[in-house]
Design a protein around this motif. Sequence first.
Motif, PDB file in Angstrom:
ATOM      1  N   THR A 122      34.593  35.959  30.281  1.00 20.16           N
ATOM      2  CA  THR A 122      35.530  36.583  31.221  1.00 20.16           C
ATOM      3  C   THR A 122      35.535  35.855  32.555  1.00 20.16           C
ATOM      4  O   THR A 122      36.592  35.606  33.143  1.00 20.16           O
ATOM      5  N   THR A 123      34.336  35.489  33.034  1.00 18.64           N
ATOM      6  CA  THR A 123      34.229  34.748  34.298  1.00 18.64           C
ATOM      7  C   THR A 123      34.867  33.377  34.177  1.00 18.64           C
ATOM      8  O   THR A 123      35.575  32.921  35.083  1.00 18.64           O
ATOM      9  N   ARG A 124      34.613  32.698  33.069  1.00 21.45           N
ATOM     10  CA  ARG A 124      35.179  31.358  32.844  1.00 21.45           C
ATOM     11  C   ARG A 124      36.698  31.387  32.859  1.00 21.45           C
ATOM     12  O   ARG A 124      37.348  30.538  33.485  1.00 21.45           O
ATOM     13  N   GLY A 130      43.495  34.680  38.763  1.00 21.20           N
ATOM     14  CA  GLY A 130      42.116  34.932  38.387  1.00 21.20           C
ATOM     15  C   GLY A 130      41.906  36.371  37.946  1.00 21.20           C
ATOM     16  O   GLY A 130      41.267  36.640  36.919  1.00 21.20           O
ATOM     17  N   THR A 135      35.245  23.739  31.859  1.00 20.97           N
ATOM     18  CA  THR A 135      34.214  24.781  31.962  1.00 20.97           C
ATOM     19  C   THR A 135      33.701  25.245  30.604  1.00 20.97           C
ATOM     20  O   THR A 135      32.895  26.176  30.538  1.00 20.97           O
ATOM     21  N   GLY A 170      38.593  33.739  34.231  1.00 20.84           N
ATOM     22  CA  GLY A 170      39.020  34.106  35.574  1.00 20.84           C
ATOM     23  C   GLY A 170      39.001  32.923  36.524  1.00 20.84           C
ATOM     24  O   GLY A 170      39.937  32.716  37.301  1.00 20.84           O
ATOM     25  N   VAL A 171      37.934  32.121  36.459  1.00 19.92           N
ATOM     26  CA  VAL A 171      37.814  30.934  37.323  1.00 19.92           C
ATOM     27  C   VAL A 171      38.899  29.915  36.986  1.00 19.92           C
ATOM     28  O   VAL A 171      39.538  29.352  37.885  1.00 19.92           O
ATOM     29  N   ALA A 191      41.013  37.632  34.099  1.00 21.37           N
ATOM     30  CA  ALA A 191      39.802  38.426  33.888  1.00 21.37           C
ATOM     31  C   ALA A 191      40.139  39.842  33.430  1.00 21.37           C
ATOM     32  O   ALA A 191      39.488  40.370  32.511  1.00 21.37           O
ATOM     33  N   MET A 242      28.291  30.428  31.436  1.00 22.38           N
ATOM     34  CA  MET A 242      28.853  31.569  32.170  1.00 22.38           C
ATOM     35  C   MET A 242      29.570  32.489  31.189  1.00 22.38           C
ATOM     36  O   MET A 242      30.023  32.033  30.134  1.00 22.38           O
TER      37      MET A 242
END
Length: 279
Positions: free
Chosen positions: A123-125, A205, A115, A127-128, A209, A120
């Motif tokens: 933080t989202t990356r 996740g 990723t 978390g994913v 995050a 993105m």
Amino acid sequence: MAVESETVTSELSLGDTEINWARLDKTRFHVIGAILFTAQQALIHPTHVVKTRMQVADSRLAQMPGMVVFKHILRNDGIPGIFRGFGTSAIGSLPGRVLALTSLEMSKDMMLKYTQGMNMPETTRIGVANGVAGMFSSLISSLYFVPLEVICQRLMVQGLPGATFYNDPFDVARKVIKTEGFRGLYRGFGLTALTNSPASALWWGAYGAAQRIIWRSLGYRDDAEKKPSHMEMVTVQATAGMVAGACSSVITTPIDTVKKRLQVTFCLFYWFATSFRGK
């Protein structure tokens, strides 16, 4: 000059707060992890025994407050009663922990690399990547932990009306396979995968995050000169862990009750059925 050197060595870059699997001392990681997990199990095992008794027992015991059930077990079975199944769980969990941690960190490292070029927020990356790694690790480790959990729970409920008596964990495995077949050791596997995989994904996740959000709110950045200390890192990780635990427990607790009843009550039904046939 010495003070400056000490300050530098006691601080970490923000990137060092995330585990890097390629640079990790894996032997030390697994040994320390095993010690910490065993200590954690020792602390919470009595509450796990109480919860299991309340979830699978008759309505009289199930409706009692947890402290009353704890005193009931202590009065009837003594200290060994509240630690019933702990040895099997603690020793048996060690290979499973190695399997879970290895698959978690390897898959998380792969997801972070995969990723890296995506458009993105960081933080989202994170978390994913943590969520996918948590789900994959849970599925892999469930193949080992479900039979172990079945054995431990059968040991925990000994003493309840209709519960089969077992000499040791190997006796549990033999009797379960004899009466229920090999699939008896995997009773509840579907519910475990259905519960633990999303819960693990949610936990890891949310943890990844939340940790990143807390660091940002404290003013830390990857390229900033301000670096977190070891104490700050422990505090932030503990806080992120509590947030993650609160999030995942929303979906784990209800299905956990159903799963335990499925794993344990079969032996009670079998006892009643065979007793009735014998009369």
